[in-house]
Design a protein around this motif. Structure first.
Motif, PDB file in Angstrom:
ATOM      1  N   GLN A  94       0.729  -1.167   0.102  1.00 11.34           N
ATOM      2  CA  GLN A  94      -0.247  -0.017  -0.098  1.00 11.34           C
ATOM      3  C   GLN A  94       0.730   1.253   0.176  1.00 11.34           C
ATOM      4  O   GLN A  94       0.708   2.272  -0.700  1.00 11.34           O
ATOM      5  CB  GLN A  94      -0.707  -0.021   1.008  1.00 11.34           C
ATOM      6  CG  GLN A  94      -1.850   1.161   1.252  1.00 11.34           C
ATOM      7  CD  GLN A  94      -2.615   1.155   2.439  1.00 11.34           C
ATOM      8  OE1 GLN A  94      -2.341   0.839   3.632  1.00 11.34           O
ATOM      9  NE2 GLN A  94      -4.098   1.620   2.074  1.00 11.34           N
ATOM     10  N   THR A 163       2.145  -6.900  11.595  1.00  9.76           N
ATOM     11  CA  THR A 163       1.855  -7.790  10.717  1.00  9.76           C
ATOM     12  C   THR A 163       2.685  -8.986  10.987  1.00  9.76           C
ATOM     13  O   THR A 163       2.423 -10.261  10.207  1.00  9.76           O
ATOM     14  CB  THR A 163       1.891  -7.430   9.257  1.00  9.76           C
ATOM     15  OG1 THR A 163       3.097  -7.365   8.803  1.00  9.76           O
ATOM     16  CG2 THR A 163       0.848  -6.580   8.870  1.00  9.76           C
ATOM     17  N   ARG A 446     -16.940 -11.622   4.826  1.00  9.40           N
ATOM     18  CA  ARG A 446     -15.660 -11.446   4.748  1.00  9.40           C
ATOM     19  C   ARG A 446     -14.783 -12.091   6.182  1.00  9.40           C
ATOM     20  O   ARG A 446     -13.406 -12.146   5.907  1.00  9.40           O
ATOM     21  CB  ARG A 446     -15.436  -9.968   4.923  1.00  9.40           C
ATOM     22  CG  ARG A 446     -15.389  -9.009   5.935  1.00  9.40           C
ATOM     23  CD  ARG A 446     -15.147  -7.647   5.752  1.00  9.40           C
ATOM     24  NE  ARG A 446     -15.566  -6.908   6.921  1.00  9.40           N
ATOM     25  CZ  ARG A 446     -14.585  -6.044   7.446  1.00  9.40           C
ATOM     26  NH1 ARG A 446     -13.297  -6.141   7.113  1.00  9.40           N
ATOM     27  NH2 ARG A 446     -14.593  -5.331   8.540  1.00  9.40           N
ATOM     28  N   TYR A 447     -15.472 -12.345   6.992  1.00  5.14           N
ATOM     29  CA  TYR A 447     -14.645 -13.122   8.207  1.00  5.14           C
ATOM     30  C   TYR A 447     -14.687 -14.569   7.894  1.00  5.14           C
ATOM     31  O   TYR A 447     -13.939 -14.882   8.812  1.00  5.14           O
ATOM     32  CB  TYR A 447     -15.592 -12.723   9.384  1.00  5.14           C
ATOM     33  CG  TYR A 447     -15.687 -11.429   9.781  1.00  5.14           C
ATOM     34  CD1 TYR A 447     -14.746 -10.731  10.600  1.00  5.14           C
ATOM     35  CD2 TYR A 447     -16.734 -10.667   9.645  1.00  5.14           C
ATOM     36  CE1 TYR A 447     -14.571  -9.395  10.930  1.00  5.14           C
ATOM     37  CE2 TYR A 447     -16.563  -9.075   9.955  1.00  5.14           C
ATOM     38  CZ  TYR A 447     -15.626  -8.533  10.474  1.00  5.14           C
ATOM     39  OH  TYR A 447     -15.690  -7.306  10.954  1.00  5.14           O
ATOM     40  N   THR A 450     -10.870 -14.647   8.196  1.00  7.26           N
ATOM     41  CA  THR A 450     -10.405 -14.472   9.752  1.00  7.26           C
ATOM     42  C   THR A 450     -10.316 -15.729  10.279  1.00  7.26           C
ATOM     43  O   THR A 450      -9.609 -16.355  11.181  1.00  7.26           O
ATOM     44  CB  THR A 450     -11.069 -13.456  10.331  1.00  7.26           C
ATOM     45  OG1 THR A 450     -10.928 -12.139   9.928  1.00  7.26           O
ATOM     46  CG2 THR A 450     -10.628 -13.463  11.967  1.00  7.26           C
ATOM     47  N   GLY A 648      -7.653  -8.089  15.453  1.00  6.37           N
ATOM     48  CA  GLY A 648      -7.699  -7.192  14.514  1.00  6.37           C
ATOM     49  C   GLY A 648      -6.784  -7.423  13.440  1.00  6.37           C
ATOM     50  O   GLY A 648      -6.963  -6.981  12.178  1.00  6.37           O
ATOM     51  N   SER A 649      -5.707  -7.666  14.006  1.00  6.37           N
ATOM     52  CA  SER A 649      -4.545  -7.914  12.773  1.00  6.37           C
ATOM     53  C   SER A 649      -5.014  -9.148  11.751  1.00  6.37           C
ATOM     54  O   SER A 649      -4.271  -9.257  10.687  1.00  6.37           O
ATOM     55  CB  SER A 649      -3.170  -8.175  13.465  1.00  6.37           C
ATOM     56  OG  SER A 649      -3.131  -9.292  14.110  1.00  6.37           O
ATOM     57  N   PRO A 652      -8.703  -9.014   7.516  1.00  3.84           N
ATOM     58  CA  PRO A 652      -8.099  -8.425   6.246  1.00  3.84           C
ATOM     59  C   PRO A 652      -9.305  -6.973   5.790  1.00  3.84           C
ATOM     60  O   PRO A 652     -10.343  -7.071   6.079  1.00  3.84           O
ATOM     61  CB  PRO A 652      -8.485  -9.542   5.375  1.00  3.84           C
ATOM     62  CG  PRO A 652      -9.465 -10.365   5.786  1.00  3.84           C
ATOM     63  CD  PRO A 652      -9.412 -10.399   7.205  1.00  3.84           C
ATOM     64  N   LEU A 653      -8.399  -6.093   5.627  1.00  2.64           N
ATOM     65  CA  LEU A 653      -9.226  -4.913   4.817  1.00  2.64           C
ATOM     66  C   LEU A 653      -9.384  -4.947   3.471  1.00  2.64           C
ATOM     67  O   LEU A 653      -8.500  -5.012   2.663  1.00  2.64           O
ATOM     68  CB  LEU A 653      -8.332  -3.579   5.476  1.00  2.64           C
ATOM     69  CG  LEU A 653      -8.052  -3.412   6.934  1.00  2.64           C
ATOM     70  CD1 LEU A 653      -7.020  -2.552   7.091  1.00  2.64           C
ATOM     71  CD2 LEU A 653      -9.148  -3.412   7.658  1.00  2.64           C
ATOM     72  N   PHE A 654     -10.795  -4.749   3.214  1.00  2.00           N
ATOM     73  CA  PHE A 654     -11.024  -4.750   1.849  1.00  2.00           C
ATOM     74  C   PHE A 654     -11.514  -3.547   1.316  1.00  2.00           C
ATOM     75  O   PHE A 654     -12.240  -2.615   1.993  1.00  2.00           O
ATOM     76  CB  PHE A 654     -12.235  -5.671   1.516  1.00  2.00           C
ATOM     77  CG  PHE A 654     -11.839  -7.134   1.918  1.00  2.00           C
ATOM     78  CD1 PHE A 654     -11.129  -7.851   0.767  1.00  2.00           C
ATOM     79  CD2 PHE A 654     -12.233  -7.954   2.993  1.00  2.00           C
ATOM     80  CE1 PHE A 654     -10.855  -9.137   1.145  1.00  2.00           C
ATOM     81  CE2 PHE A 654     -12.037  -9.233   3.148  1.00  2.00           C
ATOM     82  CZ  PHE A 654     -11.200  -9.783   2.271  1.00  2.00           C
ATOM     83  N   PRO A 655     -11.005  -2.979   0.267  1.00  2.00           N
ATOM     84  CA  PRO A 655     -11.532  -1.724  -0.398  1.00  2.00           C
ATOM     85  C   PRO A 655     -13.032  -1.764  -0.441  1.00  2.00           C
ATOM     86  O   PRO A 655     -13.737  -2.525  -0.969  1.00  2.00           O
ATOM     87  CB  PRO A 655     -10.649  -1.389  -1.676  1.00  2.00           C
ATOM     88  CG  PRO A 655     -10.464  -2.914  -1.937  1.00  2.00           C
ATOM     89  CD  PRO A 655     -10.089  -3.385  -0.898  1.00  2.00           C
ATOM     90  N   HIS A 656     -13.641  -0.309   0.029  1.00  2.00           N
ATOM     91  CA  HIS A 656     -14.988   0.000  -0.105  1.00  2.00           C
ATOM     92  C   HIS A 656     -15.372   0.024  -1.850  1.00  2.00           C
ATOM     93  O   HIS A 656     -14.785   0.591  -2.369  1.00  2.00           O
ATOM     94  CB  HIS A 656     -15.545   1.018   0.710  1.00  2.00           C
ATOM     95  CG  HIS A 656     -15.554   0.790   2.001  1.00  2.00           C
ATOM     96  ND1 HIS A 656     -16.032  -0.063   2.795  1.00  2.00           N
ATOM     97  CD2 HIS A 656     -14.309   1.497   3.001  1.00  2.00           C
ATOM     98  CE1 HIS A 656     -15.566   0.066   4.156  1.00  2.00           C
ATOM     99  NE2 HIS A 656     -14.503   0.988   4.136  1.00  2.00           N
TER     100      HIS A 656
END
Length: 656
Positions: A94, A163, A446-447, A450, A648-649, A652-656
């Protein structure tokens, strides 16, 4: 303020300052074509590095070095006339994308700039590949800023690699372990070779082998420094996954749970920090919703006294401290002579600082108390205590299901689910499938990633016949019923009756003779070994697990062997899980043969948590240091964590 550290941590901080100073000085970029003056510089920092960097160097020093402005790196274009742009970033894709966008925009607009890119702590090949594919690699001067173990306090060092835990445990990427080994080598360069090493876990084993290899590579360059650190204890987070999942119950631990402590600071509501009387006198109303960054370290004498206490006794301690300060204020009425008035005025500023600190921490403690009195918090705490004690397990599972039904925080749900699985040898298949379906339907699909990560890490699993935690609870006395939290005699006060397994392991390590004092039996055949062997083989655990060739020292002098050198301890370690236990004695440089440690009073042990460390584990180690008057600890970690940040780590973060 690092003056009270058991070793001179200023050396470490000064090392970072000198390195950054040299970097900025080298980014000269010539002179301004318009007026011939020295070209200006700006520094663009990865937002995650801003906190650790602030603990190392002040903004005023950067300005003296010619840095005119500081920017945080994001997707926005930086419209600044400076001729030299210095990027200081972590090796993340990123960040590379942001740098590519900015440099490409400058190029498209025909704006002449000189670009410098420095990776902290090390460069990564995949990042350079991103730059090459974007066609800007040749437009950048690329280097490294080795910002690794940053002093957070007089006894705490952190690499703040968010990470690292997932990289190693989920993706099998050992790069962060290489960074850890390099950081320890830096400590050895500054404070002498650490003669004794004990470790628990696969990652710790990997790091130890890397240390041996690095020592061989720099043998002729090793400084002749008498060791200031007597022992290194490496503990994998994998060896104790239960502790981060439990709610911390020291004052500092609960501040972290409720507000979040990052880089030794906490963001508090302004009304907790600003004195309302002063605001009224200045006619400056406290802005609603404003947050203020408040440092939390041992320089604050009030915080230093209360930070490691069980929260139940934080309030009375603050109240007692307030009465003492008030009594000292009253001494001004007794001051008659000029000398007495002068003496009072000299300590007045310190009294004001202490009074302000008491007010802030009293406000914080009050806010925490409101939460801890809530029925929901008490129910969660009861569920955790039951799981740790192995009682009313079905009630705890019902509580987790109710949390899902009430749409409570997904992090809270996953944290409790992990604790259930870890303490009960897994989750019954029927319950596992039901909860998995409920979580995905309630919180989003999305979880699914995780949940998969948690299974790969062994934090969630299907129930097995043997329960490892039950055996560890008995062997290590992890649950203590007879406990005096006000005047504790055991580390279990940190969790009101639960003793962290990680610190019990440290206690066992200290019971063992130092590896340099243990007579090691040399193998018949010496193997160079490969530090990557263990990760490429099938998982094995226990002190008796095969060490293969990877445990042999690469130079034939340094060599790690199974166990910690004490039979009764090794018999326990054999079944504790969490990877192999081993110990090693490092040969000192030949010029130091026969010289004793330079530590005049106490032995210094460096405890390194690979994968993260909680504030309660630090509190427990400080307690051990107080119990053993001749033992000081320096605590190092890849990241300061709690259950929320660890879970939280893995989201995963996904773009909106």
């Amino acid at each position: 303020d690092l003056d009270n550290a058991s070793i001179n941590l200023r050396l470490l901080r000064d090392h970072f300052i000198k390195e950054l100073t040299d970097i900025i000085a080298s980014c000269s970029g010539g002179r301004d074509a318009a007026n011939g003056s020295k070209a200006t510089k700006i520094l663009v920092i990865d937002p995650f590095l801003a906190g650790p960097l602030g603990l190392v160097i002040e903004v005023s020093v950067l300005r003296e070095l010619g840095v005119e402005k500081l920017y945080l790196l994001d997707e926005k274009f930086i419209d600044d006339p400076a001729k030299n742009i210095i990027y200081l970033v972590r090796p993340e894709v990123q960040n590379m994308n942001h740098v590519v966008n900015q440099v490409s925009t400058y190029g498209a607009r025909k704006i002449p700039k000189k670009f410098y890119l420095y990776f902290a702590p090390r460069r990564r090949m995949f990042c350079e590949r991103v730059l090459e594919e974007a066609g800007i690699y040749d437009d950048l001067e690329i280097g490294e800023f080795h910002l690794d173990l940053v002093p957070f306090d007089v006894d705490v060092l952190s690499m703040e690699m968010p990470t690292a835990f997932m990289d190693v445990g989920v993706h099998g990427d050992q790069s962060s372990l290489f960074f850890v080994a390099k950081a320890i080598m830096k400590l050895q360069f500054l404070f002498g070779i650490i003669p004794n090493i004990q470790g628990k876990g696969k990652a710790s084993q990997f790091i130890t082998n890397m240390l041996f290899r690095m020592r061989k590579e720099m043998a002729s360059e090793e400084p002749l420094i008498v060791p200031e650190i007597d022992r290194l204890i490496l503990i994998d987070r994998e060896a104790d996954m239960v502790t981060p999942m439990v709610t911390q119950l020291t004052y500092e631990g609960l501040v972290d749970e409720m507000f979040g402590i990052f880089n030794s600071c906490v963001d508090l509501p302004a009304e907790m920090v600003i004195d309302p009387k002063e605001a009224e006198q200045k006619k400056e109303p406290i802005p609603p919703g404003k947050k203020m960054k408040t440092p939390l370290n041992s320089s604050d004498v009030v915080f230093r006294d209360v930070r490691d206490k069980n929260f139940a006794f934080a309030g009375p301690l603050l109240n007692q401290r307030a009465k003492v300060v008030e009594a000292q204020y009253e001494e001004r009425h007794k001051a008659k002579s000029v000398q007495e008035i002068k003496a009072f005025m000299e300590k007045l500023e310190l009294l004001r600082e202490e009074h302000s600190s008491i007010r802030i921490h009293t406000n914080v403690a009050g806010a925490i108390l409101d939460v801890t009195r809530d029925a929901s918090f008490r129910a969660q705490l009861a569920a955790e205590q039951n799981l740790l004690a192995g009682s009313e397990v079905e009630v705890s599972m019902e509580f987790i299901e109710n949390c899902v039904n009430r749409q409570e925080s997904v992090v809270k749900v996953l944290r409790l689910l992990c604790l259930y699985s870890l303490t009960n040898g897994g989750i019954p298949e029927r319950g596992f499938n039901f909860l998995r379906r409920e979580i995905l339907q309630s919180y989003g699909y999305r979880y699914i990633f995780t949940l998969d990560y948690l299974q790969r890490l062994g934090m969630i699993s299907l129930q097995q016949r043997t329960t490892l935690f039950t055996r560890n609870r008995r062997e290590f006395n992890l649950v203590v019923d007879d406990l005096d939290e006000q005047n504790p005699t055991d580390i279990s006060f940190t969790y009101s009756g639960y003793a962290p397994l990680s610190i019990r392991l440290v206690e066992k390590a200290l019971e063992c003779p130092s590896p340099s004092a243990v007579r090691r039996q040399q193998p018949e055949e010496s193997s160079l070994g490969n530090p990557f062997d263990y990760f490429s083989s099938s998982p094995e655990s226990g002190a008796g697990a095969s060490m293969k060739g990877s445990m042999s020292g690469v130079d034939g002098e340094n060599e790690a062997v199974p166990g910690w050198g004490l039979p009764r301890v090794d018999s326990i370690l054999a079944d504790v899980g969490g990877g192999p236990a081993f110990h090693a004695a490092q040969e000192l440089p030949k010029g130091l043969a026969g010289q004793k440690s330079s530590v005049a009073k106490n032995k210094v042990t460096l405890v390194f948590f690979v994968g993260g460390c909680t504030f309660t584990e630090i509190a427990a180690l400080r307690f051990l240091s107080q119990q053993h008057e001749v033992q000081d600890f320096i605590i190092a970690t890849t990241k300061m964590i709690n259950g929320n940040t660890l879970i939280g780590s893995l989201i995963p973060l996904f773009p909106h």
